[in-house]
Design a protein around this motif. Sequence first.
Motif, PDB file in Angstrom:
ATOM      1  N   ALA A  52      22.191 -68.994  19.594  1.00 61.54           N
ATOM      2  CA  ALA A  52      23.118 -69.531  18.872  1.00 61.54           C
ATOM      3  C   ALA A  52      24.100 -70.200  19.829  1.00 61.54           C
ATOM      4  CB  ALA A  52      24.152 -68.269  18.407  1.00 61.54           C
ATOM      5  N   LEU A  55      22.495 -73.715  20.254  1.00 61.21           N
ATOM      6  CA  LEU A  55      22.423 -74.569  18.796  1.00 61.21           C
ATOM      7  C   LEU A  55      23.694 -74.981  18.721  1.00 61.21           C
ATOM      8  CD1 LEU A  55      20.206 -71.695  17.204  1.00 61.21           C
ATOM      9  CD2 LEU A  55      19.514 -74.070  17.589  1.00 61.21           C
ATOM     10  N   THR A  56      24.965 -74.474  18.997  1.00 66.50           N
ATOM     11  CA  THR A  56      26.169 -75.153  18.785  1.00 66.50           C
ATOM     12  C   THR A  56      26.328 -76.092  19.902  1.00 66.50           C
ATOM     13  OG1 THR A  56      27.267 -73.322  20.138  1.00 66.50           O
ATOM     14  CG2 THR A  56      27.019 -72.798  17.847  1.00 66.50           C
ATOM     15  N   PHE A 120      24.474 -75.922  10.355  1.00 71.08           N
ATOM     16  CA  PHE A 120      23.231 -75.318  10.625  1.00 71.08           C
ATOM     17  C   PHE A 120      22.211 -74.897   9.472  1.00 71.08           C
ATOM     18  CE2 PHE A 120      26.448 -74.149  13.130  1.00 71.08           C
ATOM     19  CZ  PHE A 120      26.084 -74.332  14.516  1.00 71.08           C
ATOM     20  N   ALA A 130      22.094 -67.987  12.579  1.00 76.17           N
ATOM     21  CA  ALA A 130      22.786 -68.730  11.832  1.00 76.17           C
ATOM     22  C   ALA A 130      24.412 -68.269  11.815  1.00 76.17           C
ATOM     23  CB  ALA A 130      22.608 -68.855  10.325  1.00 76.17           C
ATOM     24  N   TYR A 132      25.662 -66.191  13.873  1.00 75.85           N
ATOM     25  CA  TYR A 132      26.282 -66.406  15.332  1.00 75.85           C
ATOM     26  C   TYR A 132      26.621 -67.705  15.563  1.00 75.85           C
ATOM     27  CZ  TYR A 132      24.325 -61.694  16.694  1.00 75.85           C
ATOM     28  OH  TYR A 132      23.946 -60.468  16.921  1.00 75.85           O
ATOM     29  N   CYS A 133      25.762 -68.808  15.104  1.00 81.62           N
ATOM     30  CA  CYS A 133      26.399 -70.143  15.432  1.00 81.62           C
ATOM     31  C   CYS A 133      27.848 -70.557  14.740  1.00 81.62           C
ATOM     32  CB  CYS A 133      25.514 -71.111  14.735  1.00 81.62           C
ATOM     33  SG  CYS A 133      23.903 -71.047  15.731  1.00 81.62           S
ATOM     34  N   THR A 134      27.780 -69.995  13.515  1.00 87.85           N
ATOM     35  CA  THR A 134      29.155 -70.360  12.678  1.00 87.85           C
ATOM     36  C   THR A 134      30.284 -69.553  13.069  1.00 87.85           C
ATOM     37  OG1 THR A 134      27.673 -70.654  10.571  1.00 87.85           O
ATOM     38  CG2 THR A 134      30.076 -70.014  10.343  1.00 87.85           C
ATOM     39  N   TYR A 136      30.747 -68.676  16.274  1.00 85.83           N
ATOM     40  CA  TYR A 136      31.136 -69.204  17.580  1.00 85.83           C
ATOM     41  C   TYR A 136      31.819 -70.333  17.328  1.00 85.83           C
ATOM     42  CZ  TYR A 136      30.762 -70.667  22.239  1.00 85.83           C
ATOM     43  OH  TYR A 136      31.119 -70.917  23.776  1.00 85.83           O
ATOM     44  N   ASN A 258      15.785 -77.806  21.338  1.00 88.37           N
ATOM     45  CA  ASN A 258      15.648 -76.659  20.374  1.00 88.37           C
ATOM     46  C   ASN A 258      14.734 -76.798  19.218  1.00 88.37           C
ATOM     47  OD1 ASN A 258      17.833 -75.652  21.814  1.00 88.37           O
ATOM     48  ND2 ASN A 258      19.206 -76.479  20.287  1.00 88.37           N
TER      49      ASN A 258
END
Length: 443
Positions: A52, A55-56, A120, A130, A132-134, A136, A258
């Motif tokens: 994640a 991905l960010t 995402f 997803a 985790y991404c948000t 962070y 990615n």
Amino acid sequence: MDNQNTYNKPVTLRNILKFAIPTIAMSVFMSFYTMVDGLFVSNLIGTNALSAINLTAPVIQLVTAISTMLATGGSAVIMKKMGEHKPKEAREDFTFLILVNVIVGLCMCILGYSVIGRIFGNLNLSAEVAGYCTAYLNRYLLFIIPILLMNNFTLYMIASGKATLSLICSVTGGVLNMVLDYVFIAVFDLGIGGAAIATGLGYSVTAVAGLFVFSRKKNLLHFTKPAFRFKVLAGAASNGCSEMATALVTGIITMMFNWTMLHYVGENGVAAVTIIMYVLMFASSLYTGYSYGVAPMISYYYGEKNHEKLKKLVSTSLKVIAVISLVTVAASFAATRPLVSVFARPDNPVYELAVTGNRICTLALFFIGFNIFASGMFTALSNGIVSAVLAFMRSFVFMLITMLILPAFLGVNGIWLATPAAEMMALTLSLFMFLKYRKRYQY
């Protein structure tokens, strides 16, 4: 003693390293901000959370791109004016550019929160990744203004002859980040959001220190009544556009990595890419730190028209970078398994992927240093166009070519080989530009 006397000393390896060693150490510690997040996140939460963070990265690179453009471009413009003995104008421009950073940071923060829910949605991620991404990004966006100020104050401290202070701030921020990562994740159970808060507070150390430092009138650069010269802003933006392009396309290429890894391997592949990027980022920070350290000297001697000092500085720098390149390649090959094991255990499928990838990607370290220095040198010489061409071709065009072609023939190994192949192509272009403009700048 006036800080400006620093630039009047002979150009020797010792005096160059007095500028460069603090900035190298500072750059290394700055790279730790992201690496430490990855270390704690992967070990305390899991490799899905590590994926994640990667991905960010494109969103974070957008913030970095803007701040890097204003910082590197602004520093070159301001130190050139110092070399031309226009200190009053330089200080007015410095204050103006810092105000611009604050306004830009506020706008980016508002924009970020307005689109975070849609970023995402098209990646076909699991609900866990997803989330985790948000989480962070939600915390990271709170610190955009301190991050912009940190990047700027770091370079302006160096340009003001306060490289040691910049190093102290970076080390303090790095240590604070490490401590808070553990406290927020392991003790307070704040998860991946806690890692983002720890990073933001680590960045804030230099931002807060810079506000105090540049409020003091005795400094070479200090806050004064700003002059709203938008030509200066345009000049800083155009001059720093190469560094901005590098950061932006790094985010784009990260997305490509990615997507390609998700296609070939899945989310484990993204975690492996993250580990390799940490290793390359750490090695690249040595070259970036050196380039940042000598950039004010290049700008000053160029503004002063001191071609003898400029020529000696560039020549010595190329030798230093060659030595660093050989050392980093040898170290990365020798320490591949220990480095990867810090982030993933040997029984994790991510481990072998990352070991193979690191051994192939390490070849890029032969070329990265020269490419970073070439782009930074032209920025310092106020030739933003050439610097932008070098950065854009290296970070985007060549990477795009290799990422589209090599995986199609070599699979996952082609993904790893894309970076060294692109860097080798970029080195050819850097050498061409270096020779083409040698007579004009007399380096």
